[in-house]
Design a protein around this motif. Structure first.
Motif, mmCIF file in Angstrom:
data_model
loop_
_atom_site.group_PDB
_atom_site.id
_atom_site.type_symbol
_atom_site.label_atom_id
_atom_site.label_comp_id
_atom_site.label_asym_id
_atom_site.label_seq_id
_atom_site.Cartn_x
_atom_site.Cartn_y
_atom_site.Cartn_z
ATOM 1 N N GLY A 17 -0.489 2.973 -3.146
ATOM 2 C CA GLY A 17 -1.605 3.844 -2.829
ATOM 3 C C GLY A 17 -1.211 5.145 -2.157
ATOM 4 N N MET A 74 -7.390 -2.956 7.911
ATOM 5 C CA MET A 74 -6.226 -3.300 7.100
ATOM 6 C C MET A 74 -4.952 -3.433 7.929
ATOM 7 N N GLY A 110 -11.449 1.973 0.553
ATOM 8 C CA GLY A 110 -11.514 2.463 -0.822
ATOM 9 C C GLY A 110 -12.851 3.108 -1.129
ATOM 10 N N TYR A 153 -8.566 -7.706 3.250
ATOM 11 C CA TYR A 153 -9.160 -7.412 1.949
ATOM 12 C C TYR A 153 -10.444 -6.600 2.110
ATOM 13 N N LEU A 190 0.832 -1.203 0.000
ATOM 14 C CA LEU A 190 0.000 0.000 0.000
ATOM 15 C C LEU A 190 0.865 1.250 0.000
ATOM 16 N N MET A 248 -9.613 -3.104 2.842
ATOM 17 C CA MET A 248 -9.253 -2.371 1.627
ATOM 18 C C MET A 248 -10.500 -1.890 0.900
ATOM 19 N N GLN A 252 -8.927 2.405 -6.776
ATOM 20 C CA GLN A 252 -7.882 1.382 -6.864
ATOM 21 C C GLN A 252 -7.908 0.467 -5.645
ATOM 22 N N LEU A 253 -8.021 1.066 -4.467
ATOM 23 C CA LEU A 253 -8.102 0.248 -3.249
ATOM 24 C C LEU A 253 -9.336 -0.649 -3.271
ATOM 25 N N HIS A 280 1.084 -7.070 -4.732
ATOM 26 C CA HIS A 280 -0.372 -7.137 -4.753
ATOM 27 C C HIS A 280 -0.874 -8.577 -4.684
ATOM 28 N N GLY A 319 -9.085 5.786 -4.178
ATOM 29 C CA GLY A 319 -10.098 4.949 -3.534
ATOM 30 C C GLY A 319 -10.600 3.855 -4.448
ATOM 31 N N GLU A 346 -8.713 -3.459 -5.805
ATOM 32 C CA GLU A 346 -7.729 -4.432 -5.320
ATOM 33 C C GLU A 346 -8.335 -5.320 -4.236
ATOM 34 N N GLY A 347 -9.065 -4.703 -3.314
ATOM 35 C CA GLY A 347 -9.684 -5.495 -2.250
ATOM 36 C C GLY A 347 -10.663 -6.512 -2.786
#
Length: 604
Positions: free
Chosen positions: A22, A167, A184, A177, A18, A180, A67-68, A456, A65, A71-72
């Motif tokens: 991020g 997190m 996000g 996850y 992160l 995240m 992206q997070l 990741h 946000g 990804e989560g």
């Protein structure tokens, strides 16, 4: 023998990943938004510094946000959704529903398309079936816009705090996850709020209002939406800004719809352009062509009757009759834009679902199968650069490419038998040449594995990556045994006049066929992640050992004293053949082991 690269770090190093990805975006956003104070609504000329700091700071938080959140979602459900996508696309209708569901969860039509490309390449799905999934993916991509229309920015810092705590304090991967995802989502709404408040002074700025009025021209609005989406690489950001402007009473419904239609074209065109530049796979480019064609044709159909789409979105959206003028528009138009975006994609899917075959044929004509460039021996077929953003998809691509390497190696071993039998020197040299293909593809696989976004990866993906590295190394060693030892054996046999007698010949053929079968099963196991095939390889251990020992015992009991040099050379070659078959089986067994659970693999 190639030394194996170091195993990638496991996902528990979440904080580091992160910080690497991020945090720079979020720090930039905070630096911008910290100076964005609530402006004076009545001011005639906006404070442009504060306006741009608020707008672009909010946009950076919004994109960070997203992206997070993405990804989560990919980490929490990526493997399961990949399985769902593979199994529930048997026809165009279930394919569309599955594409919508998977994209809604993954928050990315691009990732869904990459999964689809992998399945097409593996033969699990036809291009025609994939068209339905891509259509459904467009529907799923509107989920973010529907969430944004709720305008929950006032409560957004709560999810940010909760997600951050989950997190950085939770011990279980799944909880991290979910953290995240929650953080996000909070950042997305917080960024929306900053963009909305940043644009408040524009309510009374006449030049800007004139520009927005011009966007009500469908062509201008669509072009602006497509261009902005190409710049920020996110259709959700374009629709989100449209919703934010509408929530301030700045954007009328026709302009918002035009921007949303342009965003659909922009995201498809950008993905297609990048795919054409970076993709080595014709299937990936065809999927992108389908995506672009679907959105462009759909937009052209609705362009003359965009008023009808506006009327439908008003009809299905909640009204606020208790409000008047700009206040009513600010309350109603954001939801109407989100609904128009969803209706556009749903109705287009209904219209075009019967033409999936036409879309597939069109894509095949536009993008023919690619020939190898002049002077190139072999080229990776499945290692698509676009898949690197999603580790689970990239690892699936490696698995498919490794299966291809396995088929080349299996073909080399399959041709050794006839070459030895016929003492065919030309075929022997062809077998040796094919090892160059294996070496090239093995290097490509290791290079590709090194480019996967290690920070990741989940623990499961990290373990899978290490397994694929081990399998690749053993498969290359297996090909080297064939190219170095078996080919050398065959070259010597060409000059030997003595022939192998009946019983010995039978045992040698049985051993060779058993070894060939074990390699075939090992390739199937690693390519398809097939534990049953891997288990079958392990079970063959006793068969290979018994056949080897039978031959050795026979030669020991029948060996006679003779001055015939050809006979003695032939006996030594038969012993060497047995040894090479056992080495090949050992390597096949090592390849198969990586597919099995640790407890079962360690029993051998």
């Amino acid at each position: 023998m190639r030394s194996l690269p170091a195993a990638p770090p496991a996902f528990p190093n979440l904080q580091l990943s992160l910080l690497r990805i991020g945090v720079p975006v979020l720090l930039l956003a905070i630096a911008f938004s910290a100076f964005a104070v609530e402006p004076d609504v009545a001011a005639e000329s906006p404070d442009w510094v504060q306006l741009f700091l608020g707008l672009f700071g909010g946009l950076a938080l919004f994109l960070g946000g997203l992206q997070l959140l993405s990804e989560g979602m990919k980490k929490a459900a990526g493997q399961a959704l990949k399985t769902v996508l593979a199994k529930l696309t048997t026809n165009r209708f279930t394919g569309a529903l599955t594409g919508a569901f998977v994209t809604g969860i993954l928050n990315s039509s691009t990732v869904t398309t990459l999964l689809v490309v992998g399945f097409i390449s593996a033969g699990f799905m036809t291009l025609t079936q994939s068209v339905g999934v891509i259509m459904g993916a467009n529907i799923g991509s509107t989920v973010t816009a529907q969430l944004l229309a709720f305008n929950l920015s006032a409560y957004s810092l709560g999810p940010v705090a909760i997600g951050f705590f989950m997190m950085f304090s939770a011990k279980r991967e799944k909880v991290k996850y979910y953290g995240m995802m929650i953080m996000g989502l909070g950042l997305v709404f917080y960024g929306m709020g900053l963009m909305s408040s940043g644009m408040t002074p524009l309510r009374t700025y006449e030049p800007f209002l004139v520009i927005l009025k011009g966007l009500e021209n469908p062509l201008a609005g669509i072009a602006a939406g497509a261009l902005f989406t190409a710049i920020v690489q996110s259709s959700a950001a374009t629709v989100g800004i449209a919703i934010a402007m509408a929530s301030e009473g700045l954007l009328a419904l026709p302009a918002g719809i035009a921007l949303a239609l342009g965003a659909n074209i922009g995201t498809a065109a950008t993905t297609a352009f990048m795919g054409i530049l970076s993709s080595k796979s014709a299937e990936a480019t065809r999927a992108s062509v389908v995506h672009v064609a679907f959105n462009v044709i759909g937009t052209l159909i609705w362009l003359p009757v965009i008023w009808l789409l506006a009327d439908l979105s008003v009809w299905v959206s909640p009204a606020s009759p208790e409000l008047q003028g700009a206040a009513r528009a600010a309350a109603e138009v954001p939801r109407q834009i989100a609904n128009a975006n969803t209706l556009f994609n749903v109705l287009n899917t209904v219209l075009f679902i019967g033409f999936t075959g036409w879309f597939a044929k069109m894509a095949e004509r536009v993008v023919p199968d690619r020939a190898l460039p002049p002077g190139v021996i072999v080229q990776a077929q499945y290692l698509d650069d676009g898949a690197l953003e999603a580790p689970s998809v990239a690892l699936q691509a490696v698995r498919l490419e490794l299966g291809r390497v396995g088929e080349i190696t299996l073909g080399m071993l399959r041709d050794v038998g006839p070459a030895l039998r016929d003492r065919d020197l030309e075929r022997i040299e062809d077998i040796a040449r094919r090892d160059d293909e294996v070496d090239i593809l093995e290097a490509e696989i290791f290079r590709y594995l090194g480019r996967i976004r290690v920070g990741h990866m989940t623990e499961r993906e990290s373990a899978e990556m290490q397994q694929l590295m081990v399998a690749t190394d053993n498969l290359e060693n297996l090909a080297d045994v064939i190219e170095t030892d078996m080919v050398a054996l065959a070259r010597k046999l060409v000059n030997i006049k003595s022939a192998t007698e009946g019983e010995t010949r039978t045992i040698l053929i049985e051993l060779y066929e058993s070894t060939l079968k074990s390699v075939g099963l090992a390739v199937q196991a690693i390519r398809d992640n097939d534990q049953r095939a891997a288990e079958s390889v392990m079970i063959m251990k006793d068969t290979i050992r018994d056949q080897s020992e039978r031959l050795l015992e026979r030669k020991a009991t029948r060996l006679v004293a003779t001055d015939d040099p050809d006979y003695l050379t032939l006996v030594r070659m038969q012993m060497s053949f047995v040894d090479q078959m056992r080495r090949i089986y050992t390597l096949a067994k090592r390849i198969a082991k990586v597919v099995l659970p640790p407890g079962i693999a360690q029993k051998d």
